[in-house]
Design an enzyme around this catalytic site. Structure first.
Site: not given
Ligand code: COA
Length: 371
Positions: A257, A308
């Site tokens: 998140h 989710d």
């Molecule tokens: N699975 C695996 N790795 C994850 C992850 C996940 N669900 N969520 C974050 N990470 C990792 C990323 O790969 C990244 O790693 P790195 O620094 O080695 O590249 C790090 O954690 C930061 O992730 P990032 O995507 O930059 O964080 P964000 O704040 O931009 O994204 C979300 C937040 C929610 C978009 C992200 O956690 C995600 O894509 N989750 C899956 C989709 C989801 O469940 N969405 C519903 C949100 S309520």
């Protein structure tokens, strides 16, 4: 100028709709835990829009208004029947239909406060009707609306399935709606605010928000969680599936998140609902697999489930088709989008950030014939 990728850490507006402080989520100052435990979704909609909980009388009148506005224009039903069924996602249908709905609303472009509240009721009542109608049409059935007044939760399940739901299903679905209703400046809510900050209309704001919610990094995650569970399909396959996903640097849907670092406060409610519903329906394998996935992701990545993750098995156990999971999120979040849209109109300023230009510079123009 402050530069931050994805606007992380940027406070883009003030709001009194909902807040996330120290991983605690509140709507209008009320804890999400109390609201999930004690309220009907209609009360929460009222709370979000009017800023206070309704009295019994106010709630009854509000419920009536919602029930009276459920029916869809016959032209829209005809349009729904004309859409292709194969490979069309219901979120695309919803996005299109909400935009089309504006064409049948004489007040669509009237942004007066009272007109906005009337449109708010129409949108909140008709969005579930659109989703249920399309789902039924896809199954070769006619859309229906209830002949007796039901709660918001029962109303949707009735429109979807054609029978009044049992109390457990009605209560579980109600709780899921309450938990998804609002979430501060999430991506779709921000989208809706950006849209109406140009003084565009409410239908445009909600249509834009639906487009943002559709994406897998936002509301689209719940459907993909169920896809993952179905692909794994057995507790013994969880570890190898996840190790393969980690090796391929895949994101695991339903985890992580942007704001919560110590866990999403909604997840515990959904986890418990998943436990109960999978038990009642004899589908405990989804819950057991989910728990195992949660353990491994926490251990390997330090990530926790978000809203989710467990909502997927909850909706599955309510007998809801997997491609309707994100539209259901939209039903609930419409209440929050509208609260934010009303707040934006109340104290508006155009939302227009800047971009740091990193493209080519000083390019000499080459005439077309010489390229
Ligand atoms: N699975 C695996 N790795 C994850 C992850 C996940 N669900 N969520 C974050 N990470 C990792 C990323 O790969 C990244 O790693 P790195 O620094 O080695 O590249 C790090 O954690 C930061 O992730 P990032 O995507 O930059 O964080 P964000 O704040 O931009 O994204 C979300 C937040 C929610 C978009 C992200 O956690 C995600 O894509 N989750 C899956 C989709 C989801 O469940 N969405 C519903 C949100 S309520």
């Amino acid at each position: 100028m402050v530069k931050t990728k994805g606007l992380e850490g940027v406070v883009a507006t003030t709001s009194s709709v909902s807040s996330i402080v120290d991983d605690v989520l509140t709507y209008r100052g009320y804890s999400i835990d109390d609201l999930a435990e004690y309220t009907d979704f209609e009360e929460v909609i009222y709370l979000l829009w009017y800023g206070k909980l309704p009295s019994l009388k106010q709630l009854a009148a509000f419920r009536n208004e919602l029930n009276e506005n459920v029916s869809l224009p016959s032209e829209l039903i005809a349009q729904l029947k004309s859409f292709p069924i194969k490979n069309i996602h219901p979120m695309a249908v919803l996005r299109t239909c909400v935009s089309a709905l504006a064409l049948y609303d004489k007040e669509a472009d009237d942004t007066d406060d009272q007109a906005n509240l009337r449109k708010a009721i129409r949108l909140q009542a008709k969005i579930p009707a659109i989703i249920a109608a399309y789902a039924r049409i896809c199954e070769g059935k006619e859309p229906i609306i209830p002949e007796v007044p039901l709660s918001f939760s029962a109303n949707f399940l009735y429109m979807l399935k054609g029978s009044i739901p049992d109390q457990t299903s009605e209560a579980a679905f109600n709780k899921a709606l309450v938990l998804h209703a609002d979430h501060e400046l999430n991506a779709s809510t921000f989208t809706s605010r950006v849209c109406v900050a140009t003084l565009s209309d409410m239908y445009s704001g909600i249509t834009a928000a639906i487009g943002a919610l559709k994406g897998p990094l936002h509301g689209g995650a719940n459907e993909r969680v169920m896809k993952m569970l179905s692909e794994i399909d057995g507790i013994d396959f969880v570890e190898p599936y996840l190790q393969r996903a980690f090796a391929n640097k895949e994101k695991i849907m339903g985890f992580g998140h942007r704001v919560y670092k110590n866990g999403d406060p909604r997840a515990k409610h959904l986890r418990e609902m998943s436990r109960l519903l999978t038990k009642v329906t004899g589908e405990g394998k989804w819950y057991n697999m989910s728990i195992k996935i949660e353990e491994i992701i926490r251990r390997e990545k330090g990530l926790l489930p978000n809203v989710d993750f467990y909502s997927a098995s909850v909706y599955h156990c309510l007998g809801i088709k997997h491609n309707l999971f994100t539209p259901i999120f939209a039903i609930s979040r419409t209440s929050g989008w509208i609260a934010h849209i009303l707040e934006q109109y109340e104290n508006n300023r155009l939302i227009r950030p800047r971009a740091e230009y990193i493209g080519l510079k000083h390019q000499a123009y080459v005439p077309l014939a010489e390229r």
